[in-house]
Structure formats: structure tokens, C-alpha cells
Design a protein around this motif. Structure first.
Motif, mmCIF file in Angstrom:
data_model
loop_
_atom_site.group_PDB
_atom_site.id
_atom_site.type_symbol
_atom_site.label_atom_id
_atom_site.label_comp_id
_atom_site.label_asym_id
_atom_site.label_seq_id
_atom_site.Cartn_x
_atom_site.Cartn_y
_atom_site.Cartn_z
ATOM 1 N N ALA A 26 0.936 -1.167 -0.036
ATOM 2 C CA ALA A 26 0.038 0.040 -0.087
ATOM 3 C C ALA A 26 0.755 1.106 0.061
ATOM 4 C CB ALA A 26 -0.858 0.124 1.337
ATOM 5 N N ARG A 27 0.381 2.308 -0.389
ATOM 6 C CA ARG A 27 1.056 3.513 -0.475
ATOM 7 C C ARG A 27 0.147 4.440 0.508
ATOM 8 N NH1 ARG A 27 3.276 4.451 -6.585
ATOM 9 N NH2 ARG A 27 4.779 3.001 -6.335
ATOM 10 N N VAL A 28 0.864 5.532 1.172
ATOM 11 C CA VAL A 28 0.059 6.660 1.809
ATOM 12 C C VAL A 28 0.497 7.829 1.121
ATOM 13 C CG1 VAL A 28 -0.659 7.549 4.104
ATOM 14 C CG2 VAL A 28 -0.002 5.264 3.995
ATOM 15 N N ARG A 55 -4.363 12.358 4.339
ATOM 16 C CA ARG A 55 -3.796 11.129 4.045
ATOM 17 C C ARG A 55 -4.838 10.155 3.112
ATOM 18 N NH1 ARG A 55 -1.093 14.435 6.303
ATOM 19 N NH2 ARG A 55 0.168 14.128 8.142
ATOM 20 N N THR A 56 -4.415 9.710 2.375
ATOM 21 C CA THR A 56 -5.056 8.726 1.317
ATOM 22 C C THR A 56 -4.284 7.339 1.106
ATOM 23 O OG1 THR A 56 -5.882 10.537 0.052
ATOM 24 C CG2 THR A 56 -6.322 8.512 -0.937
ATOM 25 N N VAL A 57 -4.874 6.445 1.699
ATOM 26 C CA VAL A 57 -4.389 4.933 1.254
ATOM 27 C C VAL A 57 -4.792 4.570 0.020
ATOM 28 C CG1 VAL A 57 -4.107 2.767 2.194
ATOM 29 C CG2 VAL A 57 -4.365 4.422 3.848
ATOM 30 N N VAL A 58 -3.533 4.132 -0.815
ATOM 31 C CA VAL A 58 -3.713 3.450 -1.866
ATOM 32 C C VAL A 58 -3.303 1.889 -2.207
ATOM 33 C CG1 VAL A 58 -3.178 3.445 -4.569
ATOM 34 C CG2 VAL A 58 -3.489 5.818 -3.309
ATOM 35 N N ASP A 59 -4.020 1.008 -2.228
ATOM 36 C CA ASP A 59 -3.458 -0.328 -2.205
ATOM 37 C C ASP A 59 -2.903 -0.699 -3.735
ATOM 38 O OD1 ASP A 59 -4.628 -1.149 0.168
ATOM 39 O OD2 ASP A 59 -6.550 -1.470 -0.471
ATOM 40 N N GLY A 60 -2.093 -1.546 -3.532
ATOM 41 C CA GLY A 60 -1.088 -2.131 -4.732
ATOM 42 C C GLY A 60 -2.097 -2.964 -5.482
ATOM 43 N N PRO A 61 -1.857 -3.471 -6.646
ATOM 44 C CA PRO A 61 -0.407 -3.213 -7.293
ATOM 45 C C PRO A 61 -0.348 -1.890 -7.833
ATOM 46 C CG PRO A 61 -1.865 -4.496 -8.779
ATOM 47 C CD PRO A 61 -2.666 -4.351 -7.412
ATOM 48 N N PHE A 62 0.954 -1.552 -8.252
ATOM 49 C CA PHE A 62 1.458 -0.196 -8.670
ATOM 50 C C PHE A 62 1.833 -0.499 -10.181
ATOM 51 C CE2 PHE A 62 2.321 -0.071 -4.231
ATOM 52 C CZ PHE A 62 1.180 0.691 -3.656
ATOM 53 N N ALA A 63 1.211 0.339 -10.987
ATOM 54 C CA ALA A 63 1.688 0.210 -12.109
ATOM 55 C C ALA A 63 3.050 0.387 -12.951
ATOM 56 C CB ALA A 63 0.893 1.190 -13.371
ATOM 57 N N GLU A 64 3.864 1.268 -12.561
ATOM 58 C CA GLU A 64 5.150 1.640 -13.168
ATOM 59 C C GLU A 64 6.274 0.630 -12.269
ATOM 60 O OE1 GLU A 64 7.330 2.563 -16.080
ATOM 61 O OE2 GLU A 64 5.274 3.547 -15.933
ATOM 62 N N THR A 65 6.512 -0.589 -13.186
ATOM 63 C CA THR A 65 7.462 -1.545 -12.575
ATOM 64 C C THR A 65 8.925 -1.018 -12.184
ATOM 65 O OG1 THR A 65 6.361 -3.395 -13.398
ATOM 66 C CG2 THR A 65 8.573 -3.865 -12.787
ATOM 67 N N LYS A 66 9.342 -0.179 -13.108
ATOM 68 C CA LYS A 66 10.467 0.286 -13.061
ATOM 69 C C LYS A 66 10.812 1.035 -11.975
ATOM 70 C CE LYS A 66 9.893 4.205 -16.393
ATOM 71 N NZ LYS A 66 10.324 4.749 -17.488
ATOM 72 N N GLU A 67 9.763 1.730 -11.261
ATOM 73 C CA GLU A 67 9.818 2.422 -10.056
ATOM 74 C C GLU A 67 9.669 1.727 -8.675
ATOM 75 O OE1 GLU A 67 10.774 5.840 -10.229
ATOM 76 O OE2 GLU A 67 10.727 5.435 -12.607
ATOM 77 N N LEU A 68 9.617 0.481 -8.799
ATOM 78 C CA LEU A 68 9.272 -0.247 -7.642
ATOM 79 C C LEU A 68 10.417 -0.857 -7.215
ATOM 80 C CD1 LEU A 68 5.926 -1.883 -8.807
ATOM 81 C CD2 LEU A 68 6.146 0.118 -7.435
#
Length: 141
Positions: free
Chosen positions: A53-55, A62-75
């Protein structure tokens, strides 16, 4: 000097593909070399972003965003924390690393801030607090 060694994620690591026995063996040998040389402070692999997750911060919100996250090269797929005498030494250690993803991969090297890097804004009171917190963490492990 401490350096964060960041193993970048790949589509395979984000899909949850586990490393082979050969890679785990090679990494174990590499980690032993790091420990024997007094370089490795910590190191771990990370689950895919689908389990994360990201906050997001916007002022007081504060907003919580659950994964997955789109940009693999930034992970990030994993990390080490190295203690080295220079950036060049950290680079040399990373150059000796087995390829962490059994295909194309990338490792980023970033120096960790030390107390002295912050200048006068890091007051004696803040330094004292930092030292106290580090001592507490050390005592817990």
C-alpha cells in the motif's frame, strides 16, 4: 558511510515469481562475503506491490492506495544496507552481486544521510533524541 542498495522490481518479481535455488545459493554466498567484510548491515527481499500500500500526503490529508502499482521500473523488489568507506566501494560490492532477477535487472545505490549532513538545523536536542532512539532500537534487537 551507509548506502541503501535498492534492487529494482521487474515484471517477474511483481508477478510473485520466486528466485531459483541456484540464485538463492549465489545470493547466500554473496551475503556471506558482505557480512565477513563488515559491509552488510541489513538486507531483505520484498513481496510484490500487489501486497503493499502507499499513503499519499496532501497537507493534513492522508489517502491510502492499495497495490499493485503500475510502473514496475519505479518499484523496489529488495534492498541491502551497506557500510562502506566510499561510494566507489559500494559500487564495487554491487558489481560483484549475482544478477538478482535472472534476467535484465537494475540496482540503485543511494547514500544514507548521517546526522552531520543536516547542518545547524539538526540541533543538539534533536541529535540527543536521535541517539536515544537509536539506542532504544539497538536494545530491542
Amino acid at each position: 558511510m551507509r548506502f541503501m542498495i535498492i534492487v529494482k522490481a521487474t515484471p517477474e518479481s511483481e508477478a510473485g515469481k520466486m528466485p531459483s535455488e541456484a540464485l538463492l545459493t549465489a545470493m547466500g554466498k554473496y551475503n556471506e562475503e558482505l557480512v565477513k567484510a563488515g559491509v552488510m548491515v541489513a538486507g531483505e527481499g520484498l513481496h510484490p506491490s500487489s501486497k503493499g500500500a502507499r499513503v499519499r500526503f496532501s497537507g493534513a490529508s492522508r489517502t491510502v492506495v492499495d497495490g499493485p502499482f503500475a510502473e514496475t521500473k519505479e518499484l523496489v523488489a529488495g534492498f541491502w544496507l551497506f557500510e562502506c568507506s566510499s561510494r566507489e566501494e559500494a559500487i564495487e560490492w554491487v558489481r560483484r552481486c549475482p544478477n538478482p532477477m535472472e534476467g535484465d535487472s537494475e540496482i540503485e545505490i543511494r547514500q544514507v544521510f548521517e546526522a552531520g549532513d543536516f547542518g545547524a538545523e539538526f540541533t543538539p536536542e534533536l541529535r540527543e533524541q536521535e541517539d536515544r532512539l537509536r539506542a532504544t532500537i539497538a536494545a530491542q534487537t
